[in-house]
Design an enzyme around this catalytic site. Structure first.
Site, PDB file in Angstrom:
ATOM      1  N   LYS A   9       0.845  -1.205   0.000  1.00  0.00           N
ATOM      2  CA  LYS A   9       0.000   0.000   0.000  1.00  0.00           C
ATOM      3  C   LYS A   9       0.876   1.250   0.000  1.00  0.00           C
ATOM      4  CE  LYS A   9      -3.778  -2.516   2.056  1.00  0.00           C
ATOM      5  NZ  LYS A   9      -4.516  -2.985   3.213  1.00  0.00           N
TER       6      LYS A   9
ATOM      7  N   GLN B 137      -5.461  -1.913   9.226  1.00  0.00           N
ATOM      8  CA  GLN B 137      -5.117  -3.187   8.592  1.00  0.00           C
ATOM      9  C   GLN B 137      -5.709  -4.351   9.394  1.00  0.00           C
ATOM     10  OE1 GLN B 137      -3.475  -3.644   5.585  1.00  0.00           O
ATOM     11  NE2 GLN B 137      -4.055  -5.773   5.883  1.00  0.00           N
TER      12      GLN B 137
ATOM     13  N   ASP C  17     -11.562   2.028   2.975  1.00  0.00           N
ATOM     14  CA  ASP C  17     -11.794   0.598   2.776  1.00  0.00           C
ATOM     15  C   ASP C  17     -13.268   0.316   2.491  1.00  0.00           C
ATOM     16  OD1 ASP C  17      -9.702  -1.178   2.674  1.00  0.00           O
ATOM     17  OD2 ASP C  17      -9.465  -1.335   4.849  1.00  0.00           O
TER      18      ASP C  17
END
Ligand code: NDP
Length: 284
Positions: free
Chosen positions: A53, A97, A120
């Protein structure tokens, strides 16, 4: 005839170029899109994902920071960190995460992220917007999968779409996106009776299960578009949920694993971060 390949690597490269251009345009207006990633503990797979990322951000000009918190972090400390990032104008996107260490409540933590910074797309507000067919942040993996389906040029209206897997992060949002595209959608799961009967009807088949080779060639309708979301590590190799060698003899289009949907997921994260930054300009 062998299926045509939906090449996630190539599509990602082209999209990242477009993202870089839009990032550069925003920078000219004095805004640098920013992504903050919170990583709790030392899960090796998570560390690799986070590094990828960071690389994607660097490649496209997005400013990124990873906040590495110890595996002993308390729920309160994690939520305080999220609140601090919510208030930090440098960051248009915040990502926690997953998975978090077992003592932490994932759902409670994700709900603390401001919906407009939830790149997300996991916040219930964003999931609800998708369910209601309103604009919101769409989860990266299904968003990338839909992008790939569009690249086939097939008109989706009225098509039979079958999604195997009903998780909140892949299967359910995928089904909602295909419904918005006017497909007739069937959502299968571990309790589905006679899975093959459903998958054989699919013009668009999405497998998001986590079981290597579950979808065999004889479960696929000739000419179907097959999207393999699965990532399974078998003997050090990454394999999808679809038995690729069999499926490519039957399908018209297929995504490989690796080099398919997985590639697109991070690209969609970059796009969601960029779009969050663009929205912040219009909100001013
Ligand atoms: P989950 O484990 O959360 O969900 C798996 C789903 O598959 C569940 O709905 C489960 O049903 C269903 N399922 C399990 N066994 C069967 C079966 N035999 N027949 C039909 N359905 C079954 O996984 P995720 O959705 O998070 O991920 C799915 C896969 O996609 C994994 O391999 C994961 O690694 C991969 N993935 C890939 C990403 C990418 O970027 N390419 C991103 C995210 C995930 P039930 O609900 O009944 O238990």
């Amino acid at each position: 005839m062998a299926a045509k390949i939906l090449d996630g690597k190539k599509m990602s490269e082209a999209l990242r170029l477009q993202i870089s251009e839009r990032v550069a345009a925003l920078k000219q207006q004095g805004i640098t899109p920013g992504l903050a990633v919170i990583l709790v503990g030392n899960d090796p797979a998570s560390e690799i994902y986070v590094r990828n990322k960071e690389k994607g951000c660097a490649e496209t000009g997005i400013f990124s920071t990873t906040i590495h918190m110890s595996g002993e972090t308390s729920q309160q400390e994690l939520e305080d960190q999220i609140q601090a990032l919510n208030a930090d104008e440098r960051f248009h996107g915040i990502l926690v995460q997953l998975p978090l260490p077992a003592h932490l409540d994932e759902r409670k933590a994700l709900e603390k992220i401001l919906p407009e910074k939830d790149v997300d797309g996991f916040h219930p507000v964003n999931a609800g917007q998708l369910l209601n067919g309103h604009p919101g942040v769409v989860a990266c993996t299904p968003k990338g999968a839909l992008y790939m389906i569009h690249q086939t040029g097939i008109d989706l209206t009225g098509k039979e779409a079958v999604v195997v897997g009903r998780s909140n992060i892949v299967g359910k949002p995928m089904a909602m996106l295909l419904l918005q595209e006017n497909c007739t959608v069937t959502l299968c799961h571990s309790r589905t009776i006679n899975l093959a009967e459903h998958t054989r009807r699919a013009d668009i088949l999405v497998a998001a299960v986590g079981k290597a080779g579950l979808i065999r060639g004889d479960m696929i309708k000739p000419g179907a578009v097959v999207i393999d979301v699965g990532i399974n590590r078998i003997d050090g190799k990454v394999r999808g949920d679809v038995a690729f060698d069999e499926a490519e003899q039957v399908a018209s289009w297929i995504t490989p694993v690796p080099g398919g949907v997985g590639r697109m997921t991070i690209t969609m994260l970059l796009q969601n971060t960029l779009e969050a930054a663009e929205r912040s300009v219009h909100a001013e």
